[in-house]
Enzyme design. Sequence first.
Site, PDB file in Angstrom:
ATOM      1  N   SER A 146       0.833  -1.202   0.000  1.00 41.26           N
ATOM      2  CA  SER A 146       0.000   0.000   0.000  1.00 41.26           C
ATOM      3  C   SER A 146       0.865   1.247   0.000  1.00 41.26           C
ATOM      4  O   SER A 146       2.054   1.182   0.323  1.00 41.26           O
ATOM      5  CB  SER A 146      -0.854  -0.007   1.275  1.00 41.26           C
ATOM      6  OG  SER A 146      -1.372   1.273   1.593  1.00 41.26           O
ATOM      7  N   TYR A 159      -3.624   0.140  10.071  1.00 38.82           N
ATOM      8  CA  TYR A 159      -3.448  -0.294   8.683  1.00 38.82           C
ATOM      9  C   TYR A 159      -2.029   0.002   8.217  1.00 38.82           C
ATOM     10  O   TYR A 159      -1.374  -0.858   7.608  1.00 38.82           O
ATOM     11  CB  TYR A 159      -4.479   0.446   7.826  1.00 38.82           C
ATOM     12  CG  TYR A 159      -4.499   0.088   6.369  1.00 38.82           C
ATOM     13  CD1 TYR A 159      -3.728   0.801   5.459  1.00 38.82           C
ATOM     14  CD2 TYR A 159      -5.318  -0.918   5.893  1.00 38.82           C
ATOM     15  CE1 TYR A 159      -3.772   0.499   4.104  1.00 38.82           C
ATOM     16  CE2 TYR A 159      -5.369  -1.217   4.535  1.00 38.82           C
ATOM     17  CZ  TYR A 159      -4.593  -0.500   3.653  1.00 38.82           C
ATOM     18  OH  TYR A 159      -4.628  -0.800   2.303  1.00 38.82           O
TER      19      TYR A 159
END
Length: 265
Positions: A146, A159
């Site tokens: 990510s 996250y």
Amino acid sequence: MILDSFSLKGKTALVTGGSYGIGFAAAQALAQAGAEIAFNCRSEEHLQTALQAYHAEGIDAKGFLCDVTDETAVVQMVDKLQKEWGGIDILVNNAAITKRVPMIQMDTADFRRIIDVDLTAAFLVSKAVLPSMIQKGGGKIINICSMMSELGRETVSAYAAAKGGLKMLTRNIASEYGAYNIQCNGLGPGYIATPQTAPLREPQPDGSPSPFETFLCARTPAGRWGTVDDLKGPIVFLASEASNFVNGHILYVDGGILAYLGKQP
Ligand code: NAP
Ligand code: GCO
């Protein structure tokens, strides 16, 4: 022929969280390149919907109800596939969740759950698949990283911690198993239009773009959100023989976000 090195004909691929979003698109791409596909998810409804969608495209996908944090269920799924297929050539650790809340307001249980799904699960599934890849003489593991593997932003502490860890887990698997002709790389999407990012793209009451959308497009040289189709070529590359000397690399597919300071207002 160089294009033959991108073919996945005769290969088998497991995509975690392949019922919709990036996982579904990744599985589609791997199938279109010739691989046999299996995927898992948590919801029976999503499983059935996805199976219908795969079959409608002529993809004979195998689907499993399996929470990636449930080690027993993961081992059972991998064992079943290895018995039916004789091994798993390609693993895409895609399944993940997020919860956008300021860290000091985040329940510890939520933090732990996100780490469990987004990081520990990649360890669990890779650990289950690696022995047969070693036995088969090689394999491909692709971890879906990510922008948050490199950058922080408000409200995504768990996250980002998971995705940063996933980057280093990728490098460690590459280091530990490269000698067995196993390549472990990351694919790092930018901001992609999927259910996970739908809240960030919610238009304002007057129909104008969300503040986040305006911010993101100014932060992206391509000036747009990514689509799952933008990820298909890179995922096939990382899954194919064309990337046999690429190992421990995070391939960012972000329209240039990580290279760009952002458009001056
Ligand atoms: P998504 O739309 O939320 O899809 C998540 C998928 O994972 C679904 O198939 C979901 O199916 C499954 N899933 C969730 N928790 C699971 C669990 N515990 N066990 C098994 N399956 C589970 O997410 P996405 O946007 O496609 O993102 C996919 C991956 O790309 C994630 O790793 C995400 O972090 C990463 N990523 C996304 C973006 C983006 O902008 N969208 C950008 C960079 C990276 P069920 O709900 O049926 O379980
Ligand atoms: C967010 C988004 C991001 C994307 C993606 C960016 O809240 O910032 O959810 O985390 O999902 O990971 O690459």
